[in-house]
Design an enzyme around this catalytic site. Structure first.
Site, PDB file in Angstrom:
ATOM      1  N   LEU A 186      15.974   6.133  58.731  1.00  0.00           N
ATOM      2  CA  LEU A 186      16.760   7.192  59.362  1.00  0.00           C
ATOM      3  C   LEU A 186      15.854   8.352  59.728  1.00  0.00           C
ATOM      4  O   LEU A 186      14.807   8.565  59.130  1.00  0.00           O
ATOM      5  CB  LEU A 186      17.914   7.642  58.467  1.00  0.00           C
ATOM      6  CG  LEU A 186      17.638   8.184  57.073  1.00  0.00           C
ATOM      7  CD1 LEU A 186      17.392   9.684  57.109  1.00  0.00           C
ATOM      8  CD2 LEU A 186      18.812   7.892  56.153  1.00  0.00           C
ATOM      9  N   SER A 187      16.245   9.077  60.777  1.00  0.00           N
ATOM     10  CA  SER A 187      15.489  10.208  61.287  1.00  0.00           C
ATOM     11  C   SER A 187      14.100   9.728  61.745  1.00  0.00           C
ATOM     12  O   SER A 187      13.998   8.776  62.514  1.00  0.00           O
ATOM     13  CB  SER A 187      15.413  11.309  60.229  1.00  0.00           C
ATOM     14  OG  SER A 187      14.886  12.493  60.760  1.00  0.00           O
ATOM     15  N   ASN A 188      13.018  10.329  61.239  1.00  0.00           N
ATOM     16  CA  ASN A 188      11.695   9.822  61.591  1.00  0.00           C
ATOM     17  C   ASN A 188      11.512   8.376  61.153  1.00  0.00           C
ATOM     18  O   ASN A 188      10.807   7.600  61.800  1.00  0.00           O
ATOM     19  CB  ASN A 188      10.611  10.686  60.952  1.00  0.00           C
ATOM     20  CG  ASN A 188      10.416  12.002  61.674  1.00  0.00           C
ATOM     21  OD1 ASN A 188      11.062  12.268  62.685  1.00  0.00           O
ATOM     22  ND2 ASN A 188       9.543  12.837  61.161  1.00  0.00           N
TER      23      ASN A 188
ATOM     24  N   LEU B 287      19.002   4.743  62.023  1.00  0.00           N
ATOM     25  CA  LEU B 287      19.980   5.821  62.016  1.00  0.00           C
ATOM     26  C   LEU B 287      19.327   7.093  62.525  1.00  0.00           C
ATOM     27  O   LEU B 287      18.178   7.385  62.183  1.00  0.00           O
ATOM     28  CB  LEU B 287      20.511   6.065  60.598  1.00  0.00           C
ATOM     29  CG  LEU B 287      21.697   5.219  60.133  1.00  0.00           C
ATOM     30  CD1 LEU B 287      21.329   3.748  60.059  1.00  0.00           C
ATOM     31  CD2 LEU B 287      22.190   5.712  58.770  1.00  0.00           C
TER      32      LEU B 287
ATOM     33  N   GLY C 186      13.882   6.132  61.190  1.00  0.00           N
ATOM     34  CA  GLY C 186      14.520   5.333  62.226  1.00  0.00           C
ATOM     35  C   GLY C 186      13.640   5.204  63.452  1.00  0.00           C
ATOM     36  O   GLY C 186      13.540   4.123  64.055  1.00  0.00           O
TER      37      GLY C 186
END
Length: 576
Positions: free
Chosen positions: A242-244, A267, A246
């Site tokens: 998720l975030s970086n 995500l 992801g």
């Protein structure tokens, strides 16, 4: 195949009884409680550091509050005994190592071999994806391999001459392999790997993920020699983040010509597509300048974090500075705020993202992110960060951080200062708008033509994600209220690019979901939003059913979500 080198020996540890893989023995109640304390604050043991790192990373990512539904509506926290295998790895072209850590549960299912590869979110340490990948995979008998993807919390302390050893403790340069020990002359303050490695790690996120997958397979060989070899042909390998993290999973999908990966779940990804959307550095530096003024507009009167008294004077001064420099128009604050807001809308900001960007602005995340990324993109040494910024060890009272604070950096820090006793200094003046000089300088690195600007722009161009190989399942979920990585700049452009190229990614859009599930425990904030983590678990369920039983992948969709208000979350509010 992604080649990598082991830059250290592999450290193997057992975690059973009151020290399991998923929560270090804390369980859900322990994770909800205050952080575990060290018996000797200035000299924590590796076991104490690990437990506190797991506590910090759970609480930095997931909503564990009593109204959020974790452990009842979604997710679980069983005790998962097993082993960990940890090492420093290195890409052949890199200057510094990255950390990899494989968790192998005692209940690993050798009949349905499964390995999750989990790059950390943000710039977090190696446990940065445990709340997503570990919580889903370990109880199901999957192994999980994590990586800090070239960032992490192995801060180097120039004053003490120490970095972080493989077991998380602090050690002097030359005394043990260190997570990060910057080359060059001795500087002052604190060196942070993401900012100061000289490697532009973001451009190598995908390689870090694929190398971590190879490491995880090798550790399964070590854990179960009677069942070796473990290969991508006989083990389902899922990249999830998720975030970086992801974004790193999607970058890996674009580099996986050898077929290491069986599927990808991303995500709220920080993903940059050539010719579409916007790069994080672009909209972060724009938001850092414009958002404080825009948030003074009357439409944000009831928005959480938009009316913090301590911010109002500086934000009004920002409006005046923006008008003086020609960014916006308006004779008074109301008109200037409206002008700043309209400029953000014109550059693609959507209403839901603008509202939650108030929290990002109030917590000064735009400046922290931009300063760290600029240093990374410029490949700047510790003493020469762009725009006059620097990191220093500073305690809560403003005095130099004491030994206990420094000893806890590996477990407590997020990988991007300020926080955990490391301050972001410089780039300021004595005006009513003190952060303007540094922010204006950071923005010019995106829009200007200086040598530094061209170097930053070239590094950003190197982070563009490539298309995945044909047939690789790619599943993406993002909240429409993401105010850090707006959906219009990241997830949607990536998915549209794939669709136009003939791919069929699964794309879930989640209204009322924003970037930080952990923020949902804050009063007045969780009332308006739903968590994104349940959709990540659901996508992993769907991908596993597809890979193991041939079930069709779910359809792309936009959910019909309902904020929980002041009551507890109900599963019907998620439309799952």
């Amino acid at each position: 195949m992604t080649d990598f080198l082991l830059a250290s020996d592999v450290r193997e540890t057992a975690h059973r009884g009151d020290d399991d893989l998923l929560s270090a023995g804390l369980g859900l109640d322990g994770l909800r409680a205050k952080a575990p304390v060290f018996a000797v604050p200035a000299a924590p043991t590796p076991q104490e550091l690990r437990r506190r790192a797991i506590h910090a990373n759970w609480n930095g990512i997931a909503d564990l509050g009593p109204l959020g539904g974790y452990g009842t509506l979604y997710g679980s926290m069983p005790s998962v005994p097993g082993r960990e295998y940890q090492a420093f790895a290195k890409l052949p072209q890199a200057a510094v190592p990255f950390r990899v850590l494989a968790q192998v549960p005692d209940t690993f299912d050798a009949g349905a071999r499964c390995l999750l590869v989990a790059p950390a979110s943000g710039s977090r340490g190696v446990y940065g994806a445990i709340a997503l990948a570990g919580a889903w995979g370990l109880p199901r008998g999957c192994a999980v391999v994590y990586t800090d993807k070239g960032a992490g919390t192995g801060y180097y302390d120039f004053e003490a001459g120490t970095g972080v050893a493989l077991d998380g403790t602090r050690a002097p340069r030359g005394g043990a392999p260190l997570e990060f020990a910057p080359e060059g002359p001795v500087a002052e303050g604190v060196a942070v790997k993401h900012a100061h490695s000289g490697d532009n790690p973001e451009a190598d996120w995908g390689r870090h993920v694929l190398a971590a997958a190879r490491f995880g397979l090798a550790m399964l060989d070590r854990a179960f020699p009677q069942s070796a070899p473990f290969t991508p042909r006989n083990t389902r390998v899922i990249a999830v983040g998720l975030s970086n993290g992801g974004g790193a999973a999607l970058q890996a999908a674009g580099l996986d010509g050898d077929g290491v990966l069986s599927g990808v779940v991303a995500l709220e990804p920080n993903v940059h597509v050539e010719g579409r959307g916007r790069a994080l550095y672009d909209y972060a530096t724009e938001a850092a300048l414009l958002m404080p003024c825009a948030l003074l507009d009357a439409r944000f009167d009831a928005t959480p974090f938009a009316r913090l008294p301590a911010m109002q004077s500086a934000w009004r001064a920002r409006c005046a500075r923006l008008r003086e420099t020609g960014w916006i128009a308006g004779a008074d604050v109301a008109a200037q705020a409206a002008s700043a807001l309209e400029r953000l809308r014109a550059s693609g900001w959507e209403e839901a993202a603008l509202a939650t960007a108030a929290s990002t602005t109030a917590f000064d995340l735009w400046r922290a992110v931009a300063a760290t990324y600029a240093s990374s993109y410029r490949r700047a040494p510790t003493g020469a960060m762009p725009c006059g910024f620097r990191f220093a060890a500073v305690g809560a009272d403003g005095a130099p951080a004491d030994a206990a604070v420094r000893a806890a950096w590996w477990s407590d820090a997020s990988g991007i200062p300020p926080g955990a006793g490391v301050a972001l200094l410089g780039g300021t003046d004595a005006s009513p708008d003190p952060t303007w000089p540094g922010l204006d300088c950071l923005r010019r690195l995106w829009s200007g033509e200086s040598t530094d600007a061209r170097a930053v722009q070239a590094s950003i161009a190197a982070t563009v994600a490539r298309r995945p190989r044909v047939g690789l399942p790619v599943l993406v979920a993002q909240g429409e209220g993401d105010g850090l990585l707006p959906i219009a700049f990241s997830g949607t452009p990536y998915v549209k690019a794939l669709e136009e190229a003939g791919f069929a990614p699964v794309y879930w859009r989640v209204p009322h979901a924003q970037h930080f599930d952990a923020f949902l425990a804050l009063p007045g904030f969780g009332d308006r939003h739903v968590p994104l983590m349940p959709y990540g678990y659901a996508l992993l369920d769907a991908l596993w059913a597809h890979l193991s039983a041939g079930a069709p992948l779910p359809a792309s969709r936009r959910f019909d979500t309902t904020p929980r208000g002041t009551a507890a979350l109900d599963r019907g509010m998620l439309d799952l």
